[in-house]
Design a protein around this motif. Structure first.
Motif, PDB file in Angstrom:
ATOM      1  N   TYR A   1       0.825  -1.208   0.000  1.00 60.90           N
ATOM      2  CA  TYR A   1       0.000   0.000   0.000  1.00 60.90           C
ATOM      3  C   TYR A   1       0.863   1.263   0.000  1.00 60.90           C
ATOM      4  O   TYR A   1       0.667   2.180  -0.779  1.00 60.90           O
ATOM      5  CB  TYR A   1      -0.907  -0.014   1.232  1.00 60.90           C
ATOM      6  CG  TYR A   1      -1.625   1.278   1.482  1.00 60.90           C
ATOM      7  CD1 TYR A   1      -2.723   1.628   0.710  1.00 60.90           C
ATOM      8  CD2 TYR A   1      -1.195   2.143   2.476  1.00 60.90           C
ATOM      9  CE1 TYR A   1      -3.391   2.817   0.939  1.00 60.90           C
ATOM     10  CE2 TYR A   1      -1.852   3.328   2.702  1.00 60.90           C
ATOM     11  CZ  TYR A   1      -2.945   3.662   1.933  1.00 60.90           C
ATOM     12  OH  TYR A   1      -3.589   4.838   2.160  1.00 60.90           O
TER      13      TYR A   1
ATOM     14  N   ALA B   1      -4.888  -0.245  -2.982  1.00 62.23           N
ATOM     15  CA  ALA B   1      -5.846  -0.428  -1.888  1.00 62.23           C
ATOM     16  C   ALA B   1      -5.294  -1.403  -0.865  1.00 62.23           C
ATOM     17  O   ALA B   1      -4.653  -2.381  -1.202  1.00 62.23           O
ATOM     18  CB  ALA B   1      -7.144  -0.968  -2.456  1.00 62.23           C
TER      19      ALA B   1
ATOM     20  N   ILE C   1      -7.900  -3.254   5.115  1.00 62.53           N
ATOM     21  CA  ILE C   1      -7.860  -2.404   6.311  1.00 62.53           C
ATOM     22  C   ILE C   1      -7.412  -3.174   7.548  1.00 62.53           C
ATOM     23  O   ILE C   1      -6.645  -2.675   8.360  1.00 62.53           O
ATOM     24  CB  ILE C   1      -9.254  -1.799   6.551  1.00 62.53           C
ATOM     25  CG1 ILE C   1      -9.610  -0.890   5.371  1.00 62.53           C
ATOM     26  CG2 ILE C   1      -9.312  -1.008   7.834  1.00 62.53           C
ATOM     27  CD1 ILE C   1     -11.089  -0.644   5.261  1.00 62.53           C
TER      28      ILE C   1
ATOM     29  N   ARG D   1      -6.102   3.627   8.515  1.00 62.38           N
ATOM     30  CA  ARG D   1      -7.215   2.667   8.562  1.00 62.38           C
ATOM     31  C   ARG D   1      -8.552   3.404   8.629  1.00 62.38           C
ATOM     32  O   ARG D   1      -9.497   3.105   7.911  1.00 62.38           O
ATOM     33  CB  ARG D   1      -7.019   1.785   9.799  1.00 62.38           C
ATOM     34  CG  ARG D   1      -8.014   0.685   9.971  1.00 62.38           C
ATOM     35  CD  ARG D   1      -7.700  -0.114  11.216  1.00 62.38           C
ATOM     36  NE  ARG D   1      -7.552   0.762  12.383  1.00 62.38           N
ATOM     37  CZ  ARG D   1      -7.319   0.328  13.611  1.00 62.38           C
ATOM     38  NH1 ARG D   1      -7.166  -0.949  13.840  1.00 62.38           N
ATOM     39  NH2 ARG D   1      -7.215   1.171  14.609  1.00 62.38           N
TER      40      ARG D   1
ATOM     41  N   LYS E   1      -9.360   5.198   5.463  1.00 64.53           N
ATOM     42  CA  LYS E   1      -9.698   4.190   4.450  1.00 64.53           C
ATOM     43  C   LYS E   1     -11.158   3.756   4.642  1.00 64.53           C
ATOM     44  O   LYS E   1     -11.925   3.688   3.674  1.00 64.53           O
ATOM     45  CB  LYS E   1      -8.745   2.993   4.598  1.00 64.53           C
ATOM     46  CG  LYS E   1      -8.941   1.898   3.595  1.00 64.53           C
ATOM     47  CD  LYS E   1      -8.383   2.327   2.258  1.00 64.53           C
ATOM     48  CE  LYS E   1      -8.643   1.410   1.078  1.00 64.53           C
ATOM     49  NZ  LYS E   1      -9.368   0.224   1.208  1.00 64.53           N
TER      50      LYS E   1
ATOM     51  N   CYS F   1     -13.407   6.391   3.425  1.00 67.97           N
ATOM     52  CA  CYS F   1     -13.506   6.450   1.951  1.00 67.97           C
ATOM     53  C   CYS F   1     -14.420   5.361   1.415  1.00 67.97           C
ATOM     54  O   CYS F   1     -15.173   5.581   0.472  1.00 67.97           O
ATOM     55  CB  CYS F   1     -12.134   6.249   1.313  1.00 67.97           C
ATOM     56  SG  CYS F   1     -11.075   7.634   1.565  1.00 67.97           S
ATOM     57  N   THR F   2     -14.323   4.171   2.027  1.00 68.87           N
ATOM     58  CA  THR F   2     -15.081   3.055   1.464  1.00 68.87           C
ATOM     59  C   THR F   2     -16.573   3.183   1.737  1.00 68.87           C
ATOM     60  O   THR F   2     -17.390   2.736   0.942  1.00 68.87           O
ATOM     61  CB  THR F   2     -14.592   1.698   2.034  1.00 68.87           C
ATOM     62  OG1 THR F   2     -14.245   1.899   3.385  1.00 68.87           O
ATOM     63  CG2 THR F   2     -13.427   1.169   1.280  1.00 68.87           C
TER      64      THR F   2
END
Ligand SMILES: Cc1ncc(COP(=O)(O)O)c(C=O)c1O
Length: 444
Positions: free
Chosen positions: A24, A30, A33, A99, A102, A105-106
């Motif tokens: 990453y 990606a 996580i 984390r 991330k 964002c998801t």
């Protein structure tokens, strides 16, 4: 469906591999996580093993601390001896931050329902870390905000007096100057400057400056110019006997000192956990003692300012960068694994060595007390005949050591300031001393 999403999110905060993480970072691809959680668990496991090996004594040869220093992400060779402005995040904090962003964002929507719940967990952690109640903890953005919340939130009338030391940071001065201009309060400066004073001298100076109009003492706990750790406990005791409040600007305190709010006894305490605790920039702490909460108005008002429990009413700021809050919790976890007491002892041991050795160099004038009760990880000094900026530049060029200039000529406080956090070794201090000796020998 919503519940399923939430469960997945929760799961995504647990477990995967180092290879993914490296991938990453290297390729920006990606990242699973949960791999970041596994990485953190491995780091904590390795520190716990070290703790078992070196129970009380962290080994004179520095094995314990050298191993610990590997959990930071410094550029190769960088020796970071300035924890002012911003200090470093240890790896687990950085992992946590990534984390969280991330996850955000998801699934931004479900994150909105999930991460704020983590906030209460962090508040409880933080409260335990400073020996306070969760109802006394406000998560601000920084010390400056905390100082402003207090100065702005107190009902003071024209002619009411605020006592400030002569060594305050602008963040401890300007909130009161604004209030002076707006409401006509009076700022009285109490000299505690150089040479370093002892506890009685400082407390007596403030006691002497008090009048029936004195409402609050606003003083740096960690004085950024001289490295003094102000005797907040003794000042609070004296002030409270006279019904006067105490606000401590402890921008550097959290993560440097083993803090205990009950013991310190002040009413308000503002700190920046990204200097010594290893949190990311943008998240701060303001402690508001239960007994003082009714005296303070919130500065920012949205829903909850008049109904939230305890100090949460000072925190109705709308949307926040929740990842910072979670990362702050991780920073607390990281220091807890090492141990607060052990950290303070190590920091003071390094500073003690540095001060003793500096004292042996001709022309060095220490601005920091030798007494570890009123000094911590900040050491300030002046070298006769050597311009402070020359010291800063030379140490950076020759050894990649980062320190800073501090104070000003007119006040007689000009010099350099060195921070000795736990990732610093005696070897690093010896390099710094060698550099100073070289400059003394070759001063123009
Ligand atoms: C004593 C003191 N107070 C306040 C501040 C301001 O801190 P921040 O910019 O994190 O609000 C600093 C910054 O270094 C400081 O040293």
């Amino acid at each position: 469906m919503k519940e399923k999403n939430q469960t997945e999110l929760k799961r995504s905060f647990e477990g995967v591999s180092r290879r993914d993480f490296v991938k990453y970072l290297m390729a920006g691809s990606a990242l699973s996580i949960s791999s970041l959680s596994k990485l953190n668990a491995a780091i904590y496991q390795s520190i716990s093993s070290l703790n078992q090996k070196y129970i009380k004594d962290e080994s004179p040869d520095g094995v314990y601390w050298e191993a610990l220093s590997k959990h930071f992400l410094f550029q190769d060779g960088l020796i970071m001896m300035n924890n002012g402005t911003v200090g470093p995040m240890p790896k687990p904090v950085f992992n946590s931050l990534i984390r969280c962003f991330k996850v955000q964002c998801t699934n931004p929507f479900d994150v909105y329902n999930f991460i704020p719940k983590k906030k209460e967990e962090v508040r409880h952690k933080l409260a335990r870390f400073i020996d306070a109640s969760p109802d006394e903890v406000v998560m601000t953005r920084n010390t400056t905000e905390g100082m402003n919340f207090v100065a702005n939130g107190l009902d003071l009338k024209e002619g009411d007096e605020v006592l400030l030391s002569d060594m305050e940071h602008p963040a401890g001065t300007h909130p009161w100057r604004l209030k002076e201009k707006r409401y006509g309060i009076k700022i009285i400066r109490v000299p505690i400057g150089l040479p370093p004073k002892n506890v009685d001298e400082i407390v007596n100076a403030f006691q002497k400056a008090m009048t029936p109009r004195t409402k609050i003492i606003s003083i740096s706990h960690t004085v950024y110019i001289s490295g003094l750790i102000a005797p907040i406990k003794e000042l609070s005791k004296m002030a409270h006997e006279k019904g006067v409040l105490v606000l401590a600007d402890s921008a550097h305190g959290i993560g440097m000192l083993n803090l205990n709010m009950k013991e310190l006894g002040c009413d308000f305490f503002a700190s920046s956990p990204y200097k010594w605790l290893g949190a990311p920039t943008g998240i701060g702490l303001l402690y508001v003692r239960n007994e003082a909460q009714d005296k303070l108005w919130p500065t920012i008002a949205s829903s909850g300012w008049d109904s939230n429990k305890g100090a949460r009413k000072f925190e109705t700021l709308g949307q926040r960068a929740d990842a910072l809050t979670v990362a702050l919790g991780e920073a607390v976890d990281f220091q807890n694994v090492i141990g607060r007491e052990r950290i303070e002892r190590r920091i003071k041991t390094l500073a003690g060595y540095l001060k003793r050795e500096l004292n042996k160099i001709p022309g060095v004038k220490l601005h920091t007390s030798m007494d570890p009760y009123i000094s911590g990880g900040l050491t300030a000094f002046f070298v006769e005949g050597v311009e402070p900026s020359k010291i800063v530049n030379y140490l950076r060029e020759k050894y990649n050591i980062v320190i800073r200039t501090i104070g000003n000529k007119e006040a007689g406080t000009y010099g350099v300031r060195v921070s000795t956090h736990v990732y610093i070794s005696f070897k690093h201090i010896d390099m710094l001393l060698e550099g100073i000796k070289h400059l003394v020998r070759h001063k123009a």
